[in-house]
Structures are given as structure tokens and as C-alpha cells.
Design a protein around this motif. Structure first.
Motif, PDB file in Angstrom:
ATOM      1  N   THR A  97      43.408  34.397  23.498  1.00 37.21           N
ATOM      2  CA  THR A  97      42.930  33.920  24.784  1.00 37.21           C
ATOM      3  C   THR A  97      41.938  32.775  24.682  1.00 37.21           C
ATOM      4  OG1 THR A  97      41.141  35.521  24.794  1.00 37.21           O
ATOM      5  CG2 THR A  97      43.210  36.173  25.867  1.00 37.21           C
ATOM      6  N   GLY A  98      41.464  32.456  23.505  1.00 36.25           N
ATOM      7  CA  GLY A  98      40.476  31.395  23.417  1.00 36.25           C
ATOM      8  C   GLY A  98      40.241  30.993  21.990  1.00 36.25           C
ATOM      9  N   GLY A  99      39.035  30.487  21.729  1.00 34.98           N
ATOM     10  CA  GLY A  99      38.675  30.036  20.397  1.00 34.98           C
ATOM     11  C   GLY A  99      38.510  31.190  19.441  1.00 34.98           C
ATOM     12  N   TRP A 135      30.755  46.517  39.418  1.00 38.51           N
ATOM     13  CA  TRP A 135      32.090  46.172  38.927  1.00 38.51           C
ATOM     14  C   TRP A 135      31.915  45.118  37.845  1.00 38.51           C
ATOM     15  CZ3 TRP A 135      35.724  49.381  40.537  1.00 38.51           C
ATOM     16  CH2 TRP A 135      35.474  50.100  41.700  1.00 38.51           C
ATOM     17  N   ILE A 136      31.987  45.538  36.604  1.00 40.66           N
ATOM     18  CA  ILE A 136      31.668  44.686  35.460  1.00 40.66           C
ATOM     19  C   ILE A 136      32.896  43.875  35.050  1.00 40.66           C
ATOM     20  CG2 ILE A 136      30.841  44.692  33.078  1.00 40.66           C
ATOM     21  CD1 ILE A 136      29.678  47.574  33.923  1.00 40.66           C
ATOM     22  N   PRO A 137      32.814  42.533  35.129  1.00 45.59           N
ATOM     23  CA  PRO A 137      33.940  41.698  34.734  1.00 45.59           C
ATOM     24  C   PRO A 137      34.317  41.937  33.268  1.00 45.59           C
ATOM     25  CG  PRO A 137      32.284  40.403  35.894  1.00 45.59           C
ATOM     26  CD  PRO A 137      31.674  41.741  35.607  1.00 45.59           C
ATOM     27  N   VAL A 138      35.622  41.958  32.986  1.00 44.23           N
ATOM     28  CA  VAL A 138      36.111  42.129  31.616  1.00 44.23           C
ATOM     29  C   VAL A 138      36.160  40.737  30.985  1.00 44.23           C
ATOM     30  CG1 VAL A 138      38.012  42.905  30.151  1.00 44.23           C
ATOM     31  CG2 VAL A 138      37.435  44.176  32.228  1.00 44.23           C
ATOM     32  N   ILE A 139      35.173  40.454  30.142  1.00 40.00           N
ATOM     33  CA  ILE A 139      35.075  39.169  29.455  1.00 40.00           C
ATOM     34  C   ILE A 139      35.698  39.328  28.075  1.00 40.00           C
ATOM     35  CG2 ILE A 139      33.493  37.401  28.591  1.00 40.00           C
ATOM     36  CD1 ILE A 139      33.529  37.668  31.680  1.00 40.00           C
ATOM     37  N   VAL A 140      36.490  38.349  27.653  1.00 43.29           N
ATOM     38  CA  VAL A 140      37.137  38.404  26.342  1.00 43.29           C
ATOM     39  C   VAL A 140      36.699  37.216  25.513  1.00 43.29           C
ATOM     40  CG1 VAL A 140      39.134  39.700  27.129  1.00 43.29           C
ATOM     41  CG2 VAL A 140      39.202  37.225  27.204  1.00 43.29           C
ATOM     42  N   VAL A 198      40.417  33.638  33.648  1.00 51.80           N
ATOM     43  CA  VAL A 198      39.823  32.769  34.647  1.00 51.80           C
ATOM     44  C   VAL A 198      38.380  32.556  34.191  1.00 51.80           C
ATOM     45  CG1 VAL A 198      39.126  34.679  36.168  1.00 51.80           C
ATOM     46  CG2 VAL A 198      39.483  32.394  37.121  1.00 51.80           C
ATOM     47  N   HIS A 199      37.852  31.352  34.383  1.00 54.81           N
ATOM     48  CA  HIS A 199      36.490  31.075  33.903  1.00 54.81           C
ATOM     49  C   HIS A 199      35.453  31.631  34.859  1.00 54.81           C
ATOM     50  CE1 HIS A 199      37.561  28.835  30.386  1.00 54.81           C
ATOM     51  NE2 HIS A 199      38.518  28.249  31.089  1.00 54.81           N
ATOM     52  N   ARG A 200      34.505  32.372  34.284  1.00 56.95           N
ATOM     53  CA  ARG A 200      33.395  32.963  35.024  1.00 56.95           C
ATOM     54  C   ARG A 200      32.129  32.560  34.290  1.00 56.95           C
ATOM     55  NH1 ARG A 200      31.781  37.243  38.375  1.00 56.95           N
ATOM     56  NH2 ARG A 200      33.896  37.913  38.822  1.00 56.95           N
ATOM     57  N   ASP A 201      31.374  31.649  34.878  1.00 58.56           N
ATOM     58  CA  ASP A 201      30.126  31.186  34.271  1.00 58.56           C
ATOM     59  C   ASP A 201      30.342  30.716  32.832  1.00 58.56           C
ATOM     60  OD1 ASP A 201      28.858  31.945  36.684  1.00 58.56           O
ATOM     61  OD2 ASP A 201      28.603  33.985  35.927  1.00 58.56           O
ATOM     62  N   GLY A 202      31.439  30.006  32.597  1.00 54.79           N
ATOM     63  CA  GLY A 202      31.721  29.459  31.272  1.00 54.79           C
ATOM     64  C   GLY A 202      32.330  30.447  30.290  1.00 54.79           C
ATOM     65  N   TRP A 235      45.335  38.738  38.483  1.00 51.07           N
ATOM     66  CA  TRP A 235      44.185  39.435  39.069  1.00 51.07           C
ATOM     67  C   TRP A 235      43.071  39.592  38.039  1.00 51.07           C
ATOM     68  CZ3 TRP A 235      43.983  40.379  44.151  1.00 51.07           C
ATOM     69  CH2 TRP A 235      45.176  40.330  44.863  1.00 51.07           C
ATOM     70  N   PRO A 236      41.852  39.105  38.320  1.00 52.65           N
ATOM     71  CA  PRO A 236      40.723  39.337  37.420  1.00 52.65           C
ATOM     72  C   PRO A 236      40.473  40.844  37.254  1.00 52.65           C
ATOM     73  CG  PRO A 236      40.198  37.601  38.986  1.00 52.65           C
ATOM     74  CD  PRO A 236      41.489  38.227  39.445  1.00 52.65           C
ATOM     75  N   LEU A 237      40.112  41.253  36.028  1.00 51.76           N
ATOM     76  CA  LEU A 237      39.919  42.670  35.722  1.00 51.76           C
ATOM     77  C   LEU A 237      38.447  43.032  35.614  1.00 51.76           C
ATOM     78  CD1 LEU A 237      42.733  43.212  33.069  1.00 51.76           C
ATOM     79  CD2 LEU A 237      42.817  43.578  35.555  1.00 51.76           C
ATOM     80  N   TYR A 238      38.149  44.294  35.995  1.00 46.90           N
ATOM     81  CA  TYR A 238      36.783  44.813  36.011  1.00 46.90           C
ATOM     82  C   TYR A 238      36.754  46.243  35.475  1.00 46.90           C
ATOM     83  CZ  TYR A 238      36.252  41.075  39.484  1.00 46.90           C
ATOM     84  OH  TYR A 238      36.262  39.866  40.136  1.00 46.90           O
ATOM     85  N   ARG A 239      35.565  46.647  35.015  1.00 53.08           N
ATOM     86  CA  ARG A 239      35.281  48.049  34.703  1.00 53.08           C
ATOM     87  C   ARG A 239      34.347  48.556  35.804  1.00 53.08           C
ATOM     88  NH1 ARG A 239      34.458  45.350  29.755  1.00 53.08           N
ATOM     89  NH2 ARG A 239      36.074  45.843  28.252  1.00 53.08           N
ATOM     90  N   TYR A 240      34.452  49.838  36.137  1.00 53.97           N
ATOM     91  CA  TYR A 240      33.610  50.425  37.169  1.00 53.97           C
ATOM     92  C   TYR A 240      32.458  51.189  36.531  1.00 53.97           C
ATOM     93  CZ  TYR A 240      32.238  53.402  41.121  1.00 53.97           C
ATOM     94  OH  TYR A 240      31.533  54.052  42.107  1.00 53.97           O
ATOM     95  N   VAL A 241      31.234  50.908  36.958  1.00 53.53           N
ATOM     96  CA  VAL A 241      30.059  51.536  36.373  1.00 53.53           C
ATOM     97  C   VAL A 241      30.056  53.053  36.608  1.00 53.53           C
ATOM     98  CG1 VAL A 241      28.481  51.251  38.328  1.00 53.53           C
ATOM     99  CG2 VAL A 241      27.588  51.144  35.996  1.00 53.53           C
ATOM    100  N   GLY A 242      30.759  53.529  37.625  1.00 55.84           N
ATOM    101  CA  GLY A 242      30.829  54.957  37.923  1.00 55.84           C
ATOM    102  C   GLY A 242      31.755  55.735  37.003  1.00 55.84           C
TER     103      GLY A 242
END
Length: 189
Positions: free
Chosen positions: A58-60, A117-122, A139-143, A152-159
Motif C-alpha cells: 500500500t505504500g513505501g 472510531w479509530i481510523p485504520v492506518i497502514v 485514502v490520505h488522512r493527515d498525510g 470505504w475507509p475502515l475504522y476500529r471501534y473503541v467499544g
């Protein structure tokens, strides 16, 4: 005699660890172009047996600190009452948000929303088992690259505090566990 047994037990454990690591690394093959997909896990109340893992780059090759990027594993897992949903490498359910957009991929959860809802960053390689590999993206989120499935952007739920929980399912009638094909999970029979 007890000391000798302890040393033998430690040596056997170390050898087992090396053997497992060698076998696992044989399945970790990076690919820059998505190809075939792994089969989707059957919908049942018991966790499905893992299918062969595939991976997508997915990236470098390194994180911002210069350390090697950590691989993320996405697995299709059967959840009672929902069918097959996607979990991360810790077995935590991944979710999608109805207010986000899938075409093109856009995220709308920001600020206080990302505390729940924690974004899944890779960082680099995403390995899959039973997940539609060709549907993965970012998708880029804050670089930083946030993982997407079916756009669809993916998230983890804190609950969700333990593997296999689906406490975020249907929250605010906008948050849903994501299926291996990127759809929102809906209650089954």
C-alpha cells in the motif's frame, strides 16, 4: 537433571518459533498489482479455518521513522448473526461509516469522532485471508494512508475491547461491520 530438562524445553521452544516464522514468511509475498482473491470464509457461528494469505503493498517500504513497516493482516471471520466480517491482525472487527463516500474514497469522521472510531492506518504491506484483495486501497488522512475496502475507509471501534466483539454494529444507524467485499454487514436469519 531438572536443569537439563529446562534447557531442552527452551531449545525446543526456540526451534519451534523459528520453524513457525520460516513457514509464515513463505506466505508473505508482496504484490503491487492486485490479482486473484482468496476465498471468503463461510458464514457460521464458529471462526472459519484460515485460507491461504495473500498480500498487497500500500505504500513505501518504511515508516516515517525509518523502521521497517509493519504488515497488517485482514481476515474474514464468521460472526454469529452477521455472517462474514473483516477483522484486523488482533481479531478486532473493522467498520465502515455510512457518511463516508466510497467513490471516490472520502472520510468524514474527524476530530472527536476519531476518538471513538479509530481510523485504520497502514504503513506498507496488507496481508489478507478471505478478504477481496482487489478491493483494498487507501485514502490520505493527515498525510497517512487510511485503509479502504470497496472504497470505504475502515475504522476500529473503541467499544470493542476483545477480539471478536461487534459492539459498534449499527451504532447511530450509520456504523456497520464491513464484509470481505466492502459491503456493510446486516443481520442474517
Amino acid at each position: 537433571m531438572i536443569r537439563q530438562r529446562a534447557v531442552l524445553a527452551l531449545a525446543a521452544g526456540f526451534a519451534s518459533t523459528l520453524l513457525i516464522a520460516a513457514c509464515d514468511s513463505a506466505n508473505d509475498v508482496s504484490s503491487t498489482s492486485p490479482g486473484s482473491t482468496a476465498p471468503v470464509a463461510p458464514a457460521s457461528s464458529e471462526p472459519a479455518a484460515p485460507s491461504p494469505a495473500t498480500s498487497v503493498t500500500t505504500g513505501g517500504g518504511t515508516s516515517g521513522s525509518g523502521d521497517p513497516a509493519v504488515a497488517t493482516m485482514l481476515t474474514a471471520r464468521a460472526m454469529k448473526g452477521l455472517g462474514s466480517v473483516v477483522t484486523d491482525d488482533k481479531g478486532m472487527t473493522l467498520y465502515r461509516y455510512d457518511k463516508d463516500e466510497s467513490n471516490p474514497s472520502k472520510w468524514t469522521c474527524s476530530g472527536a469522532c476519531t476518538k471513538t472510531w479509530i481510523p485504520v492506518i497502514v504503513q506498507d504491506v496488507v496481508r489478507t485471508s478471505g478478504v477481496e484483495k482487489s478491493l483494498l486501497g487507501t485514502v490520505h488522512r493527515d498525510g497517512r494512508p487510511q485503509l479502504t475496502l470497496g472504497g470505504w475507509p475502515l475504522y476500529r471501534y473503541v467499544g470493542d475491547t476483545e477480539a471478536g466483539q461487534i459492539n459498534g454494529q449499527g451504532k447511530d444507524a450509520q456504523w456497520y461491520a464491513v464484509t470481505p467485499s466492502g459491503q456493510k454487514a446486516t443481520p442474517s436469519g
